[in-house]
Design a protein around this motif. Structure first.
Motif, PDB file in Angstrom:
ATOM      1  N   TYR A  51       0.848  -1.188   0.000  1.00  0.00           N
ATOM      2  CA  TYR A  51       0.000   0.000   0.000  1.00  0.00           C
ATOM      3  C   TYR A  51       0.881   1.235   0.000  1.00  0.00           C
ATOM      4  N   LEU A  52       0.745   2.083  -1.033  1.00  0.00           N
ATOM      5  CA  LEU A  52       1.477   3.340  -1.111  1.00  0.00           C
ATOM      6  C   LEU A  52       0.500   4.454  -1.462  1.00  0.00           C
ATOM      7  N   ALA A  53       0.266   5.367  -0.517  1.00  0.00           N
ATOM      8  CA  ALA A  53      -0.655   6.486  -0.722  1.00  0.00           C
ATOM      9  C   ALA A  53       0.090   7.779  -0.446  1.00  0.00           C
ATOM     10  N   ALA A  54       0.261   8.595  -1.488  1.00  0.00           N
ATOM     11  CA  ALA A  54       1.005   9.851  -1.359  1.00  0.00           C
ATOM     12  C   ALA A  54       0.243  11.009  -1.999  1.00  0.00           C
ATOM     13  N   TRP A  57      -1.886  -1.235  -4.076  1.00  0.00           N
ATOM     14  CA  TRP A  57      -2.560   0.081  -4.047  1.00  0.00           C
ATOM     15  C   TRP A  57      -1.523   1.161  -4.319  1.00  0.00           C
ATOM     16  N   LEU A  58      -1.749   1.973  -5.359  1.00  0.00           N
ATOM     17  CA  LEU A  58      -0.842   3.066  -5.697  1.00  0.00           C
ATOM     18  C   LEU A  58      -1.675   4.319  -5.935  1.00  0.00           C
ATOM     19  N   SER A 105       3.490  -2.508 -15.586  1.00  0.00           N
ATOM     20  CA  SER A 105       3.933  -3.899 -15.428  1.00  0.00           C
ATOM     21  C   SER A 105       3.740  -4.448 -14.027  1.00  0.00           C
ATOM     22  N   LEU A 106       3.241  -3.648 -13.091  1.00  0.00           N
ATOM     23  CA  LEU A 106       3.063  -4.135 -11.723  1.00  0.00           C
ATOM     24  C   LEU A 106       2.103  -5.317 -11.720  1.00  0.00           C
ATOM     25  N   PRO A 107       2.565  -6.504 -11.300  1.00  0.00           N
ATOM     26  CA  PRO A 107       1.751  -7.711 -11.484  1.00  0.00           C
ATOM     27  C   PRO A 107       0.572  -7.838 -10.528  1.00  0.00           C
ATOM     28  N   ALA A 108       0.654  -7.192  -9.344  1.00  0.00           N
ATOM     29  CA  ALA A 108      -0.396  -7.368  -8.334  1.00  0.00           C
ATOM     30  C   ALA A 108      -1.301  -6.154  -8.203  1.00  0.00           C
ATOM     31  N   CYS A 123      -5.499  -1.124  -7.502  1.00  0.00           N
ATOM     32  CA  CYS A 123      -6.016   0.244  -7.545  1.00  0.00           C
ATOM     33  C   CYS A 123      -4.912   1.212  -7.919  1.00  0.00           C
ATOM     34  N   PHE A 124      -5.158   2.008  -8.969  1.00  0.00           N
ATOM     35  CA  PHE A 124      -4.162   2.971  -9.459  1.00  0.00           C
ATOM     36  C   PHE A 124      -4.854   4.311  -9.653  1.00  0.00           C
TER      37      PHE A 124
END
Length: 842
Positions: A339-342, A363-364, A381-384, A387-388
């Motif tokens: 999970y990365l929320a910025a 999650w990006l 290319s993020l395999p998993a 949510c973008f």
């Protein structure tokens, strides 16, 4: 023989041992009766535990249902007994559907002196007070009263058990811990390891006594109303594993230096506090940190590259701060990151181009920043990835094909992307939201209809063209939002909206759609907003929409709708309608009286009784919001409303061919804010009952054929900001006082018989009123009077009067004058016919 005796004695010993053990396992009769009496205080109610347990994956069931008279209480669900003494030492009644009140004299407080563990979490005790009798459990080590609807003041007695190592009073939203209660509580809990007071109202400065709790492994003071500066020494408690202090907006503090690389901190939650400053480079020493929640604070500066040292990190939330600079490429070291929320910072420049890790990123969210350049290949290319969201940035270029088949949300709104959007995205079977509005995407909508999970499709303000797929209305019964506003779509709307669908918003405004409105829209029972404005629809009024009882906004403006409005026979037509815009069409006949009569959502709406909410839909995963968009003429100007308040109420029927009188019933719509009936052929008087529309902010009745005086009662419209009564046939004095003192000449121009301020015509009762005007231009969009027609008429009338006077009082033969007069009258008729023909052409 000896061996047989030995065997016999061994057998006898084992039997006696088994009997003794069985006897020791039996619960005492006193405790059995006490537990049964405790059970009788409650009823079973599934939803007492459902939301906190079942929705979180914890199975709830009525544990005390197994408690029966005549059975051993040590065998009951939730009951733990000591093997040696048969005393009850543990009660776990969490998630047990208990519904009722715990009284201070409950048997549970008097017959269980050996109780070590008591867990009553996630039930509904009906706002019971926490009893001071909890102090009777002198051997208690674990007390959990979480999420069970306790209220009132927390008695200090709950901290009296000297062996207490775990106290959880969290998620009881009516609990308070008044001063000096917090200080005393901390001082008593000398051995506590887990202290959870989440959502207990403390409203005081954090006690420095917490620094003495050196055994703490968990401290949760979230949503406690904490004040002042948080002691930074708490970050360095030697065994502290979890620190939760978020949702305390008045709590200040900063990140201390983490010199010791052996800190045990794993979970650190500071979100929604007044913490500020920069993230220190020494944060990279928190090698055990798995989750950092620091969103909605006042942190600033750049993200230190040492953050890449936190290889155990799973969740990183730093959104809605004032961070600047570029995201560091060292983030690629966080191989466990999920999970990365910025979002909501001031990150700028391009995204790192060389990130090759992040195989678990789920999650990006980088929305609401200043990021430019293109989306780098590693993102696609993020395999998993599920949510973008990179909306509201300055990105450009083409969008490539996403490789992850797990994607549920793609939000690219408000950037500068261009070109065709990859059609393969529509084949993602898990996709629930595709939000592409306000870019420069082009091409046709090459969908199939494999996006069976789609709930939000927002393509507005692009350059998409072509027709829309025939399957659009039936390939997902959970479709909520279809927003194709401001594109170049054309063709007809498929008549394929199936029964049982979940549409809440359909916005097709500003395209080239034509034909009729599909009658299958009547199947959209949940529809709240329908906007078909600014297209080429040619149809009669779609009266069957009146059956949509949840419909709040109906926009049909600027099309080719025609014919009279029907007389509704439905019992409750348009039950929830708050906004109706039928302007700039070809509707004829009288105004829709039966609809006005049943616009209940426009009557008696007390603003004070409603929260100021917008018509919006949240994504299920909370990564995005969708606000309904509305374009409407408000107070004389075309206004774009990017958020529509649920209490916004308006009617616009302007620029049609409606005729007849304004129905009296419209005076009952006393919650309406805007009413526009201009540029029609309405006749009769302005209703005095319009004074009942006390919430009215703009009223436009211009360019009609209204007669009579302006009702003096309209002075009561103290909320009125814009008034336009121009180009009618009104007479008499203009009301004075209140808002009428703010309106200028433009509000009344073209009504020659009006008098009083702001006009220069003074109202003199001795001066006869000018005669009523007989002519008005056909073109509703221009003035109702024209001096080129009126002035010659007045002149001719004057000449005719003088001549007739001369004839009446002269004794001669007036043949010459008669010929002169007849010639003037014929010339005047010619000029009038010529001018009227010219205006009709306009």
């Amino acid at each position: 023989m000896a061996s047989n005796n030995q065997l016999f004695h061994l057998f006898l010993f084992l039997c006696l041992f088994q009997i003794t053990c069985l006897h020791a396992q039996l619960c005492t009769q006193q405790q059995t009766s006490a537990l049964l009496q405790f059970k009788q205080q409650f009823s079973f109610y599934k939803y007492a535990s459902y939301f906190q347990c079942d929705l979180s994956g914890i199975h709830s069931y009525p544990k005390t249902e197994s408690w029966k008279e005549g059975s051993d209480c040590c065998s009951w669900d939730g009951v733990e007994c000591d093997n040696n003494t048969s005393q009850v030492i543990g009660l776990d009644l969490s998630c047990s559907w208990l519904n009722g009140t715990i009284h201070p004299n409950s048997t549970i407080f008097y017959y269980f002196p050996h109780l070590h563990r008591l867990n009553l979490a996630f039930n509904d005790f009906g706002m019971s007070r926490i009893s001071s009798e909890f102090s009777r459990f002198t051997r208690l080590t674990h007390l959990n009263l979480s999420g069970s609807s306790f209220s009132g003041k927390v008695p200090i007695e709950v901290s009296f058990p000297s062996k207490l190592v775990s106290l959880d009073l969290s998620c009881n939203y009516g609990l308070t811990l008044e001063e000096p209660g917090f200080e005393l509580l901390v001082q008593n809990l000398t051995k506590v390891r887990d202290l959870n007071l989440d959502s207990v109202n403390i409203s005081s400065v954090v006690s420095n006594s917490l620094l003495n709790l050196t055994s703490l492994t968990l401290l949760d003071l979230g949503s406690c109303g904490l004040l002042g500066k948080f002691p930074d020494g708490i970050f360095h408690l030697p065994h502290l594993n979890e620190l939760w202090i978020g949702d305390n907006p008045a709590l200040t503090g900063y990140f201390p230096e983490f010199i010791n690389s052996s800190s045990p901190l794993q979970y650190l939650a500071l979100s929604v506090t007044n913490f500020s400053g920069e993230l220190p480079d020494s944060i990279g020493n928190l090698k055990s940190l798995t989750a950092l929640y620091a969103g909605r604070c006042k942190f600033y500066g750049s993200i230190p590259t040492s953050l890449g040292n936190l290889t155990e990190m799973i969740e990183l939330e730093i959104g809605q701060n004032n961070f600047t600079g570029m995201l560091p490429s060292s983030l690629s070291n966080l191989g466990n990151l999920v999970y990365l929320a910025a979002r909501g910072n001031k990150f700028e420049g391009p995204l790192p181009s060389q990130i090759i890790g992040l195989p678990n990123l789920w999650w990006l969210d980088l929305a609401d920043n200043l990021i430019n350049g293109t989306i780098p290949s590693w993102v696609f290319s993020l395999p998993a990835l599920h949510c973008f969201n990179i909306s509201n940035n300055k990105l450009t270029g083409h969008v490539k094909q996403f490789k992850s088949t797990h994607l549920t949300t793609i939000d690219l709104r408000n950037n500068n992307f261009h070109g065709r959007f990859p059609s393969s995205t529509f084949k993602l079977v898990n996709l629930t939201a595709l939000l592409l509005s306000s870019n420069n995407f082009s091409g046709d909508l090459d969908m199939l209809c494999h996006a069976i999970s789609l709930r939000f499709l927002v393509l507005s303000s692009n350059s998409f063209n072509g027709s829309i797929p025939q399957c659009l209305g039936n390939f997902s019964t959970y479709f909520f939002v279809l927003d194709l506003r401001k594109n170049n779509f054309s063709g007809t709307i498929p008549n394929t909206f199936v029964k049982g669908n979940s549409f809440k918003t359909i916005n097709l405004n500003g395209n080239g759609f034509e034909g009729t409105v599909p009658k299958s829209l009547v199947n959209c029972k949940m529809l709240r907003v329908l906007d078909l404005g600014c297209n080429k629809f040619s149809d009669k009024f779609p009266y069957w929409l009146e059956k949509l009882h949840w419909l709040q906004v109906l926009i049909l403006r600027s099309n080719k709708f025609h014919g009279p409005m029907p007389t509704s026979k439905a019992k409750f037509p348009f039950l929830s309608l708050r906004v109706m815009d039928l302007s700039d069409n070809y509707f004829t006949g009288p105004l829709p009286k039966t609809y006005f009569k049943n616009f209940n959502a426009m009557m008696n709406v007390k603003e004070a009784n409603f929260q100021l909410q917008y018509i919006e839909i949240h994504g299920a995963d909370a990564i995005y919001y969708y606000h309904d968009f509305l374009t409407m003429v408000i107070k004389g100007s075309t206004t774009k409303m990017e958020k529509v308040l649920t209490i916004f109420i308006a009617i616009d029927l302007s620029k049609n061919n409606f005729e007849g009188e304004i129905p009296e019933i419209i005076g009952r719509l006393n919650s309406i804010q805007g009413l526009n009936l201009s540029h029609n052929s309405l006749t009769g008087h302005i209703l005095a009952s319009l004074a009942n529309l006390t919430m009215l902010e703009w009223l436009d009745l211009s360019s009609n054929k209204l007669t009579g005086e302006i009702p003096q009662q309209l002075r009561n419209l103290i909320s009125l900001e814009v008034l336009n009564l121009s180009q009618n046939q009104l007479i008499g004095p203009i009301p004075q006082g209140n808002q009428f003192n703010t309106f200028l000449n433009d509000s009344y121009i073209g009504n020659l018989a009006l008098c009083g301020p702001p006009l220069l015509n003074t109202c003199n009762p001795r001066t006869p009123q000018p005669p009523p005007l007989m002519f008005q231009q056909e073109d509703n969009t221009s003035s109702g009077f024209n001096w080129e027609v009126i002035l010659p008429g007045y002149i001719c009338g004057l000449v005719w009067g003088l001549v007739m006077g001369y004839l009446m009082f002269s004794r001669g033969k007036p043949q010459l004058l008669v010929r002169i007069i007849e010639g003037e009258r014929n010339e005047s008729r010619k000029r009038f016919k010529k001018h009227a023909h010219k205006n009709r052409g306009r």
